[in-house]
Design a protein around this motif. Structure first.
Motif, PDB file in Angstrom:
ATOM      1  N   ASP A 175      -7.314 -43.507  40.703  1.00  0.00           N
ATOM      2  CA  ASP A 175      -7.780 -43.314  39.315  1.00  0.00           C
ATOM      3  C   ASP A 175      -8.269 -44.765  38.728  1.00  0.00           C
ATOM      4  O   ASP A 175      -9.312 -44.531  38.073  1.00  0.00           O
ATOM      5  CB  ASP A 175      -6.407 -43.159  38.336  1.00  0.00           C
ATOM      6  N   LEU A 176      -7.824 -45.818  39.204  1.00  0.00           N
ATOM      7  CA  LEU A 176      -8.317 -47.299  38.699  1.00  0.00           C
ATOM      8  C   LEU A 176      -9.890 -47.188  39.268  1.00  0.00           C
ATOM      9  O   LEU A 176     -10.809 -47.571  38.802  1.00  0.00           O
ATOM     10  CB  LEU A 176      -7.680 -48.237  39.103  1.00  0.00           C
ATOM     11  N   LYS A 229       1.920 -52.242  35.284  1.00  0.00           N
ATOM     12  CA  LYS A 229       0.401 -53.078  35.411  1.00  0.00           C
ATOM     13  C   LYS A 229      -0.680 -51.984  35.795  1.00  0.00           C
ATOM     14  O   LYS A 229      -1.978 -52.101  35.198  1.00  0.00           O
ATOM     15  CB  LYS A 229       0.218 -53.871  36.678  1.00  0.00           C
ATOM     16  N   ARG A 230      -0.524 -50.947  36.788  1.00  0.00           N
ATOM     17  CA  ARG A 230      -1.435 -49.670  36.601  1.00  0.00           C
ATOM     18  C   ARG A 230      -1.753 -49.243  35.302  1.00  0.00           C
ATOM     19  O   ARG A 230      -3.026 -48.983  35.175  1.00  0.00           O
ATOM     20  CB  ARG A 230      -1.242 -48.794  37.828  1.00  0.00           C
ATOM     21  N   ARG A 231      -0.828 -48.865  34.494  1.00  0.00           N
ATOM     22  CA  ARG A 231      -0.950 -48.134  33.339  1.00  0.00           C
ATOM     23  C   ARG A 231      -1.827 -49.029  32.423  1.00  0.00           C
ATOM     24  O   ARG A 231      -2.902 -48.624  31.930  1.00  0.00           O
ATOM     25  CB  ARG A 231       0.077 -47.597  32.765  1.00  0.00           C
ATOM     26  N   TRP A 281      -6.607 -37.563  29.451  1.00  0.00           N
ATOM     27  CA  TRP A 281      -5.645 -36.672  29.416  1.00  0.00           C
ATOM     28  C   TRP A 281      -4.421 -36.766  30.438  1.00  0.00           C
ATOM     29  O   TRP A 281      -3.332 -36.694  30.046  1.00  0.00           O
ATOM     30  CB  TRP A 281      -5.968 -35.214  29.718  1.00  0.00           C
ATOM     31  N   LEU A 282      -4.783 -37.197  31.537  1.00  0.00           N
ATOM     32  CA  LEU A 282      -3.707 -37.746  32.527  1.00  0.00           C
ATOM     33  C   LEU A 282      -2.733 -38.825  31.913  1.00  0.00           C
ATOM     34  O   LEU A 282      -1.596 -38.930  32.050  1.00  0.00           O
ATOM     35  CB  LEU A 282      -4.278 -37.894  33.822  1.00  0.00           C
ATOM     36  N   PHE A 283      -3.749 -39.623  31.432  1.00  0.00           N
ATOM     37  CA  PHE A 283      -2.988 -41.038  30.707  1.00  0.00           C
ATOM     38  C   PHE A 283      -2.219 -40.614  29.688  1.00  0.00           C
ATOM     39  O   PHE A 283      -1.087 -41.071  29.577  1.00  0.00           O
ATOM     40  CB  PHE A 283      -4.081 -42.151  30.486  1.00  0.00           C
ATOM     41  N   ASP A 284      -2.674 -39.755  28.789  1.00  0.00           N
ATOM     42  CA  ASP A 284      -1.790 -39.332  27.469  1.00  0.00           C
ATOM     43  C   ASP A 284      -0.674 -38.801  27.809  1.00  0.00           C
ATOM     44  O   ASP A 284       0.420 -38.751  27.130  1.00  0.00           O
ATOM     45  CB  ASP A 284      -2.804 -38.851  26.508  1.00  0.00           C
ATOM     46  N   ASN A 285      -0.808 -37.613  28.625  1.00  0.00           N
ATOM     47  CA  ASN A 285       0.541 -36.902  29.129  1.00  0.00           C
ATOM     48  C   ASN A 285       1.107 -37.281  30.303  1.00  0.00           C
ATOM     49  O   ASN A 285       2.078 -36.807  30.728  1.00  0.00           O
ATOM     50  CB  ASN A 285      -0.191 -35.499  29.603  1.00  0.00           C
ATOM     51  N   LYS A 287       0.690 -37.690  33.513  1.00  0.00           N
ATOM     52  CA  LYS A 287       0.673 -36.684  34.599  1.00  0.00           C
ATOM     53  C   LYS A 287      -0.156 -37.308  35.964  1.00  0.00           C
ATOM     54  O   LYS A 287      -0.834 -38.353  35.873  1.00  0.00           O
ATOM     55  CB  LYS A 287      -0.140 -35.459  34.466  1.00  0.00           C
ATOM     56  N   GLN A 288      -0.028 -36.661  37.029  1.00  0.00           N
ATOM     57  CA  GLN A 288      -0.654 -37.235  38.171  1.00  0.00           C
ATOM     58  C   GLN A 288      -1.776 -36.202  38.710  1.00  0.00           C
ATOM     59  O   GLN A 288      -2.256 -36.643  39.678  1.00  0.00           O
ATOM     60  CB  GLN A 288       0.452 -37.199  39.293  1.00  0.00           C
ATOM     61  N   SER A 289      -1.794 -35.003  38.368  1.00  0.00           N
ATOM     62  CA  SER A 289      -2.580 -34.054  39.011  1.00  0.00           C
ATOM     63  C   SER A 289      -2.948 -32.987  37.642  1.00  0.00           C
ATOM     64  O   SER A 289      -2.421 -32.893  36.763  1.00  0.00           O
ATOM     65  CB  SER A 289      -2.112 -33.295  39.992  1.00  0.00           C
TER      66      SER A 289
END
Length: 497
Positions: A175-176, A229-231, A281-285, A287-289
């Protein structure tokens, strides 16, 4: 504009060479050219050129032959053209009537060949080619008649089915890393749009590209960064991309036009906009997929294929459903989205019936295909499906059933060997083409070339066996007899009666 070649193919002995010599009719490229149905599908290829204006296009045989040569030799586009120029047998294979020291075409035309020849057309050529190979080595039984004189439809052959993945040439997506690439592309697009209206605005929109790269590298260089840190790094990159997309909209409102972007840049802008939406959307919720998740900016059609294999739990490429019988392999289904291959069993059996005129005696597949629905359907058709029956296994298993299970597994390994051949010997392990349609064509060509290689190996071994009868001094009779015995044991050579 396409001009159909109406002349008969040039015999190898009539191929004109500079020194007056002749081509050998026993050469592998001459033999393989005889089993490929060049003329049967030329009209379908000519549909790519509806108008009669423009320069004449290269012939169908030259286009398909060049793709076969490239896959057979495992070389690049440029090297393919050079090999054709240097080798008269390759020039005969692509349909030339005499040897020429000039380049037959520019290497960039191979890209257009892959775009014009669809995977469906190659599959048709593959099926017709195998039929011609069977005419040389008959394996189909004659239809029997019962006491009333009515035609029966007896079962014939063993159908082996399985699925695999053809990985694409992309870096392992994170993702990064994906957001960092998207940010870089937005910065380049801003630079292009700013040049159009540079005289209308006083200051270029600020992108913070140096600071954004430092924020990315601060986490990307760590071996195992923590989840927080990733987030935090993802949040920063999302904010940079959001700001850049807002700048692009402002530049367009001030007078910049997207026409200044070439086709590739415009497509990238659409893709990275969707990537930003998905990643936000993945960040807000948390989620991973998600469905239709983009994992590559340059190849947005690629999806993650969960395989569960040792060392590669997830692969990124096209999922393939294939069938194998009598040593030849066929591509039945290809999709960039993940699917359950057990749903293809009925269609594959019916395709076997339409191709051979018979239902198979048995279907050999792994456990995922042995569903209740598939078992009931095969039982209705009188087809035995490999594997143990459903339910609790019996306490005592007879030797015949153990032997049958072992034999079924041995037969099923043939298609695993075909996948290994396609991935180790040919390009199925790493598809280097970038577009969706060209990648599909490259994958289909691999299956066609594998069948060509199988047929030529059989012809060569039969020739070696025949040579051994007349040259016992060199021991070829022993070698030929041994190869013939092994091939008959593996059902690679069939007695024609």
């Amino acid at each position: 504009m396409y001009k159909k070649v109406e002349l008969a193919p040039v015999p190898p002995l009539d191929f004109e060479l500079a020194n007056g010599s002749k081509l050998s009719p026993d050469n592998r490229w001459v033999k393989m050219a005889q089993v490929i149905p060049w003329s049967e599908f030329e009209s379908e290829y000519a549909q790519n050129f509806p108008t009669e204006m423009g320069a004449p296009a290269k012939s169908w045989r030259m286009a398909l032959g060049a793709l076969i040569i490239k896959e057979k030799l495992g070389i690049s586009d440029r090297e393919t053209v050079e090999q054709i120029r240097e080798n008269p047998y390759l020039q005969y294979f692509i349909g030339q009537s005499s040897y020429s020291n000039e380049l037959p075409f520019d290497p960039s035309l191979l890209v257009h060949f892959r775009q014009r020849i669809s995977s469906n057309l190659i599959n048709k050529v593959n099926e017709r080619m195998v039929e011609k190979m069977w005419e040389i080595t008959p394996v189909k039984p004659e239809k029997k008649k019962d006491s009333d004189g009515k035609n029966e439809s007896p079962k014939f052959g063993k159908l082996i089915i399985d699925a695999t993945c053809a990985p694409a040439d992309i870096t392992y997506p994170t993702d990064l890393g994906l957001l960092n690439k998207a940010r870089v592309h937005t910065e380049k697009i801003i630079d292009i749009l700013y040049k159009q209206i540079k005289s209308k605005i006083n200051k270029k929109p600020r992108t913070y590209r140096n600071l954004a790269r430092k924020d990315y590298l601060a986490v990307a260089k760590q071996r195992r960064p923590t989840r927080n840190k990733r987030r935090q790094a993802l949040k920063k990159q999302l904010q940079y991309i959001k700001r850049n997309l807002a700048h692009i909209e402002q530049l367009i409102e001030l007078g910049a036009t997207l026409e200044s972007l070439n086709k590739k840049k415009y497509k990238t802008l659409l893709v990275l906009t969707e990537v930003y939406r998905q990643q936000q959307w993945l960040f807000d919720n948390n989620k991973q997929s998600m469905e239709d998740r983009i994992v590559s900016l340059s190849q947005p059609h690629i999806r993650p294929i969960v395989r569960g294999k040792a060392g590669k739990s997830v692969e990124f490429g096209a999922k393939l459903s294939a069938s194998c019988f009598e040593g030849y392999v066929f591509l039945d289904r290809m999709s960039w989205d993940n699917f359950n291959e057990s749903g293809d069993l009925k269609a594959q059996v019916e395709a076997y019936y339409s191709f051979t005129g018979y239902y198979p005696e048995s279907v050999h597949a792994d456990r995922i295909y042995r569903t209740r629905e598939n078992r009931a359907w095969c039982k209705e058709k009188g087809i035995r499906i490999s594997g143990p029956p459903l339910g609790r296994p019996p306490a005592n298993v007879s030797k015949e059933k153990k032997k049958q299970a072992k034999e079924d597994e041995r037969i099923r390994q043939a298609i695993e060997g075909k996948f290994g051949q396609g991935k180790r010997r040919f390009s199925l392990n790493l598809v280097m083409t970038k577009l969706e349609n060209t990648s599909s064509t490259a994958i289909a060509i691999t299956f066609l070339v594998m069948n060509l290689s199988t047929w030529w190996r059989r012809v060569f071994c039969m020739f070696l066996c025949g040579s051994g009868k007349t040259m016992p001094v060199f021991g070829l009779n022993i070698i030929g007899a041994y190869i013939l015995l092994k091939m008959r044991q593996e059902k690679l050579i069939f007695n024609s009666g």
